[in-house]
Design a protein around this motif. Structure first.
Motif, PDB file in Angstrom:
ATOM      1  N   THR A 111       0.851  -1.191   0.000  1.00 34.95           N
ATOM      2  CA  THR A 111       0.000   0.000   0.000  1.00 34.95           C
ATOM      3  C   THR A 111       0.886   1.240   0.000  1.00 34.95           C
ATOM      4  OG1 THR A 111      -1.693  -1.132   1.296  1.00 34.95           O
ATOM      5  CG2 THR A 111      -1.837   1.259   1.183  1.00 34.95           C
ATOM      6  N   VAL A 112       0.626   2.140  -0.936  1.00 31.98           N
ATOM      7  CA  VAL A 112       1.362   3.408  -1.004  1.00 31.98           C
ATOM      8  C   VAL A 112       0.355   4.533  -0.814  1.00 31.98           C
ATOM      9  CG1 VAL A 112       2.803   4.913  -2.425  1.00 31.98           C
ATOM     10  CG2 VAL A 112       3.056   2.415  -2.577  1.00 31.98           C
ATOM     11  N   VAL A 113       0.582   5.370   0.219  1.00 33.88           N
ATOM     12  CA  VAL A 113      -0.330   6.473   0.515  1.00 33.88           C
ATOM     13  C   VAL A 113       0.369   7.787   0.171  1.00 33.88           C
ATOM     14  CG1 VAL A 113      -1.682   7.655   2.285  1.00 33.88           C
ATOM     15  CG2 VAL A 113      -1.458   5.161   2.349  1.00 33.88           C
ATOM     16  N   ILE A 114      -0.275   8.580  -0.675  1.00 37.31           N
ATOM     17  CA  ILE A 114       0.282   9.862  -1.101  1.00 37.31           C
ATOM     18  C   ILE A 114      -0.169  10.954  -0.132  1.00 37.31           C
ATOM     19  CG2 ILE A 114       0.404  11.543  -2.982  1.00 37.31           C
ATOM     20  CD1 ILE A 114       1.683   8.783  -3.579  1.00 37.31           C
ATOM     21  N   ASP A 115       0.778  11.719   0.357  1.00 38.21           N
ATOM     22  CA  ASP A 115       0.472  12.799   1.302  1.00 38.21           C
ATOM     23  C   ASP A 115      -0.321  13.917   0.635  1.00 38.21           C
ATOM     24  OD1 ASP A 115       1.782  11.527   3.371  1.00 38.21           O
ATOM     25  OD2 ASP A 115       3.698  12.543   2.973  1.00 38.21           O
ATOM     26  N   LYS A 116      -0.878  14.760   1.458  1.00 41.89           N
ATOM     27  CA  LYS A 116      -1.599  15.941   0.994  1.00 41.89           C
ATOM     28  C   LYS A 116      -0.686  16.797   0.119  1.00 41.89           C
ATOM     29  CE  LYS A 116      -3.959  17.970   4.166  1.00 41.89           C
ATOM     30  NZ  LYS A 116      -4.325  18.793   5.360  1.00 41.89           N
ATOM     31  N   VAL A 117      -1.233  17.285  -0.995  1.00 43.05           N
ATOM     32  CA  VAL A 117      -0.493  18.169  -1.903  1.00 43.05           C
ATOM     33  C   VAL A 117      -1.108  19.560  -1.817  1.00 43.05           C
ATOM     34  CG1 VAL A 117       0.057  18.665  -4.322  1.00 43.05           C
ATOM     35  CG2 VAL A 117       0.140  16.298  -3.483  1.00 43.05           C
ATOM     36  N   GLY A 118      -0.281  20.558  -1.641  1.00 40.68           N
ATOM     37  CA  GLY A 118      -0.774  21.930  -1.566  1.00 40.68           C
ATOM     38  C   GLY A 118       0.068  22.859  -2.403  1.00 40.68           C
ATOM     39  N   ILE A 119      -0.498  24.000  -2.746  1.00 43.36           N
ATOM     40  CA  ILE A 119       0.230  25.012  -3.498  1.00 43.36           C
ATOM     41  C   ILE A 119      -0.231  26.387  -3.009  1.00 43.36           C
ATOM     42  CG2 ILE A 119      -1.448  24.924  -5.405  1.00 43.36           C
ATOM     43  CD1 ILE A 119       0.950  25.552  -7.287  1.00 43.36           C
ATOM     44  N   ASN A 120       0.717  27.234  -2.705  1.00 46.84           N
ATOM     45  CA  ASN A 120       0.426  28.569  -2.156  1.00 46.84           C
ATOM     46  C   ASN A 120      -0.493  28.501  -0.941  1.00 46.84           C
ATOM     47  OD1 ASN A 120       1.941  29.443  -4.296  1.00 46.84           O
ATOM     48  ND2 ASN A 120       0.301  30.509  -5.351  1.00 46.84           N
ATOM     49  N   GLY A 121      -0.291  27.469  -0.112  1.00 43.20           N
ATOM     50  CA  GLY A 121      -1.075  27.332   1.112  1.00 43.20           C
ATOM     51  C   GLY A 121      -2.464  26.764   0.911  1.00 43.20           C
ATOM     52  N   ILE A 122      -2.796  26.344  -0.307  1.00 40.88           N
ATOM     53  CA  ILE A 122      -4.126  25.793  -0.599  1.00 40.88           C
ATOM     54  C   ILE A 122      -3.994  24.299  -0.856  1.00 40.88           C
ATOM     55  CG2 ILE A 122      -6.172  25.940  -2.076  1.00 40.88           C
ATOM     56  CD1 ILE A 122      -5.195  28.718  -2.944  1.00 40.88           C
ATOM     57  N   THR A 123      -4.787  23.499  -0.147  1.00 41.36           N
ATOM     58  CA  THR A 123      -4.774  22.055  -0.369  1.00 41.36           C
ATOM     59  C   THR A 123      -5.448  21.723  -1.701  1.00 41.36           C
ATOM     60  OG1 THR A 123      -4.844  21.582   2.007  1.00 41.36           O
ATOM     61  CG2 THR A 123      -5.547  19.820   0.523  1.00 41.36           C
ATOM     62  N   CYS A 124      -4.795  20.885  -2.480  1.00 49.06           N
ATOM     63  CA  CYS A 124      -5.373  20.456  -3.755  1.00 49.06           C
ATOM     64  C   CYS A 124      -6.452  19.414  -3.481  1.00 49.06           C
ATOM     65  CB  CYS A 124      -4.296  19.863  -4.654  1.00 49.06           C
ATOM     66  SG  CYS A 124      -3.063  21.051  -5.196  1.00 49.06           S
ATOM     67  N   ALA A 125      -7.698  19.789  -3.711  1.00 52.60           N
ATOM     68  CA  ALA A 125      -8.826  18.899  -3.484  1.00 52.60           C
ATOM     69  C   ALA A 125      -9.922  19.248  -4.476  1.00 52.60           C
ATOM     70  CB  ALA A 125      -9.348  19.040  -2.058  1.00 52.60           C
ATOM     71  N   SER A 126     -10.660  18.237  -4.914  1.00 57.52           N
ATOM     72  CA  SER A 126     -11.733  18.482  -5.887  1.00 57.52           C
ATOM     73  C   SER A 126     -12.782  19.431  -5.331  1.00 57.52           C
ATOM     74  CB  SER A 126     -12.382  17.159  -6.304  1.00 57.52           C
ATOM     75  OG  SER A 126     -11.458  16.346  -6.980  1.00 57.52           O
ATOM     76  N   THR A 127     -13.080  19.322  -4.031  1.00 58.03           N
ATOM     77  CA  THR A 127     -14.073  20.226  -3.437  1.00 58.03           C
ATOM     78  C   THR A 127     -13.608  21.670  -3.513  1.00 58.03           C
ATOM     79  OG1 THR A 127     -13.089  19.766  -1.260  1.00 58.03           O
ATOM     80  CG2 THR A 127     -15.063  18.521  -1.866  1.00 58.03           C
ATOM     81  N   ARG A 128     -12.307  21.900  -3.357  1.00 53.27           N
ATOM     82  CA  ARG A 128     -11.773  23.272  -3.429  1.00 53.27           C
ATOM     83  C   ARG A 128     -11.818  23.779  -4.863  1.00 53.27           C
ATOM     84  NH1 ARG A 128     -11.310  27.639  -3.423  1.00 53.27           N
ATOM     85  NH2 ARG A 128      -9.880  29.084  -2.402  1.00 53.27           N
ATOM     86  N   VAL A 129     -11.570  22.904  -5.829  1.00 49.70           N
ATOM     87  CA  VAL A 129     -11.647  23.304  -7.235  1.00 49.70           C
ATOM     88  C   VAL A 129     -13.090  23.659  -7.591  1.00 49.70           C
ATOM     89  CG1 VAL A 129     -11.331  22.577  -9.634  1.00 49.70           C
ATOM     90  CG2 VAL A 129      -9.657  21.898  -7.898  1.00 49.70           C
ATOM     91  N   ARG A 130     -14.044  22.837  -7.144  1.00 52.95           N
ATOM     92  CA  ARG A 130     -15.456  23.107  -7.436  1.00 52.95           C
ATOM     93  C   ARG A 130     -15.885  24.454  -6.852  1.00 52.95           C
ATOM     94  NH1 ARG A 130     -15.834  17.532  -6.170  1.00 52.95           N
ATOM     95  NH2 ARG A 130     -16.244  16.321  -8.062  1.00 52.95           N
TER      96      ARG A 130
END
Length: 305
Positions: A136-155
Motif C-alpha cells: 500500500t502506497v499512501v500519497i500525502d496531501k499536496v498543496g500550493i500557495n497554502g491551498i490544499t489540492c482537493a476536488s471540493t476546493r476546485v469546485r
C-alpha cells in the motif's frame, strides 16, 4: 506474469494532488515492468445517494488527463448500490480478483475511504492488503500557495468564478466542453456569431461575461463568453455562448471546449439588441487585452469532449 499497480480514486478534475498519485503509481509500475491502472467510477458516489452532481471533467477529459500522468489504462465502472454495500474486506477481494490476483501495489491519497458507509480508511487498507501480500502506497496531501489540492476546493473556485485558484490547483484553466447547438442565431445578424454549448454535466461558472479561449480541432482562439439567461433577448434558461474573436468558424454540431481565464463583468440588461451586441464587441476587445496578459507562458493541451 506482469502484475498490476492500481491507483484508486474518483479523479474528477485530475488536479495536482491526483497527478501526484497517478504519477507515483505509474513510476512504481514501470520500474517493475508492471502495468499502471487507474481504477475509478463512471459516476461519482455522491450522485448515487444525492441525485444531481456537477463534474469538473467530462469522461473523455478525465481519461486523457489520467493517461497523461503515465497510466497505461483507465478502468472505469458504474458505482451502484450493490457495489456501495460491499464491506471493505469484500471490496478488496473483488479488486484483487478483477486483476487476476496479480496486484503488486495499490496507490491511494491520504484521505481515501472505501467499503460500505466509507468505513475503510488508509490504516485499514494497509492492514487488509498486507494480508493479501499487496503493498500500500499512501500519497500525502499536496498543496500550493497554502491551498490544499482537493476536488471540493476546485469546485468551490469554479462556482464562485475564482478561475485563478482553479487554474492553480488544476495546473491548467477550467474547460467546459460540449457540442455546439442551434439557438436564435441573433449574433450573426450583428456580425457577432456565438457558439452555444449543449447542456452538459460540468459545473457552470456564475452568470457573467468572461475572457476565454475557444478550443477546437487542436487550435485555441481568443474568445469572450457569456454565462446566463440573456435577459435582453428574453432568455429563460441559463446558456453558455461563446464568440470567437477575429475568427470565422463553422461549429454547429462540433465539439468544442471553452477555457475560462477571467471574469470581465456581470451579466446585464441592455435597452435593445443593438446595444447588447455593441457591448459584446467592446467585451471582445477587453478580452483580447486580458488574454494577452494571463496566457503568458501558459501552455496546455487536452481533449475537450
Amino acid at each position: 506474469m506482469n502484475q498490476t499497480v492500481v491507483a484508486l480514486g474518483m479523479f474528477d478534475g485530475v488536479h495536482l494532488g491526483h497527478r501526484a498519485l497517478l504519477n507515483r503509481a505509474a513510476q512504481i509500475a514501470h520500474a517493475r515492468g508492471d502495468e499502471a491502472v487507474a481504477f475509478t467510477y463512471t459516476n461519482h458516489p455522491k450522485e448515487l445517494f444525492s441525485g444531481a452532481f456537477s463534474y469538473i471533467c467530462t469522461p473523455k477529459q478525465r481519461e486523457t488527463l489520467i493517461r497523461s500522468c503515465g497510466c497505461d489504462r483507465v478502468d472505469s465502472i458504474p458505482f451502484d448500490r450493490t457495489f456501495a454495500a460491499m464491506e471493505p474486506d469484500a471490496f478488496l477481494d473483488w479488486l484483487c480478483a478483477r486483476y487476476h490476483g496479480a496486484v503488486s501495489a495499490v496507490v491511494v491519497g491520504y484521505d481515501y475511504r472505501f467499503g460500505a458507509g466509507a468505513k475503510g480508511d488508509t490504516a485499514l487498507l494497509k492492514t487488509l492488503l498486507s494480508q493479501r501480500g499487496v503493498e500500500t502506497v499512501v500519497i500525502d496531501k499536496v498543496g500550493i500557495n497554502g491551498i490544499t489540492c482537493a476536488s471540493t476546493r476546485v469546485r468551490e473556485a469554479i462556482r464562485t468564478g475564482d478561475f485563478e485558484t482553479a487554474a492553480l490547483l488544476l495546473d491548467r484553466p477550467y474547460v467546459l466542453s460540449g457540442e455546439v447547438v442551434h439557438a436564435k442565431a441573433l449574433g450573426r445578424q450583428f456580425d457577432c456569431p456565438t457558439a452555444n454549448l449543449s447542456e452538459g454535466r460540468q459545473i457552470l461558472p456564475p452568470d457573467g461575461v468572461y475572457a476565454t479561449e475557444l478550443l477546437f480541432d487542436g487550435q485555441r482562439f481568443d474568445a469572450v463568453t457569456n454565462v446566463g439567461k440573456n435577459p435582453t433577448v428574453g432568455g429563460q434558461v441559463r446558456t453558455v455562448e461563446t464568440h470567437a474573436i477575429d475568427a470565422q468558424l463553422d461549429l454547429y454540431g462540433k465539439c468544442i471546449g471553452v477555457a475560462f481565464w477571467k471574469k470581465l463583468r456581470d451579466e446585464q440588461i441592455f435597452p435593445d439588441k443593438e446595444a447588447l451586441f455593441s457591448q459584446i464587441r467592446t467585451d471582445a476587445e477587453n478580452a483580447k487585452k486580458v488574454l494577452r496578459e494571463v496566457k503568458k507562458g501558459v501552455a496546455f493541451s487536452e481533449q475537450v469532449c
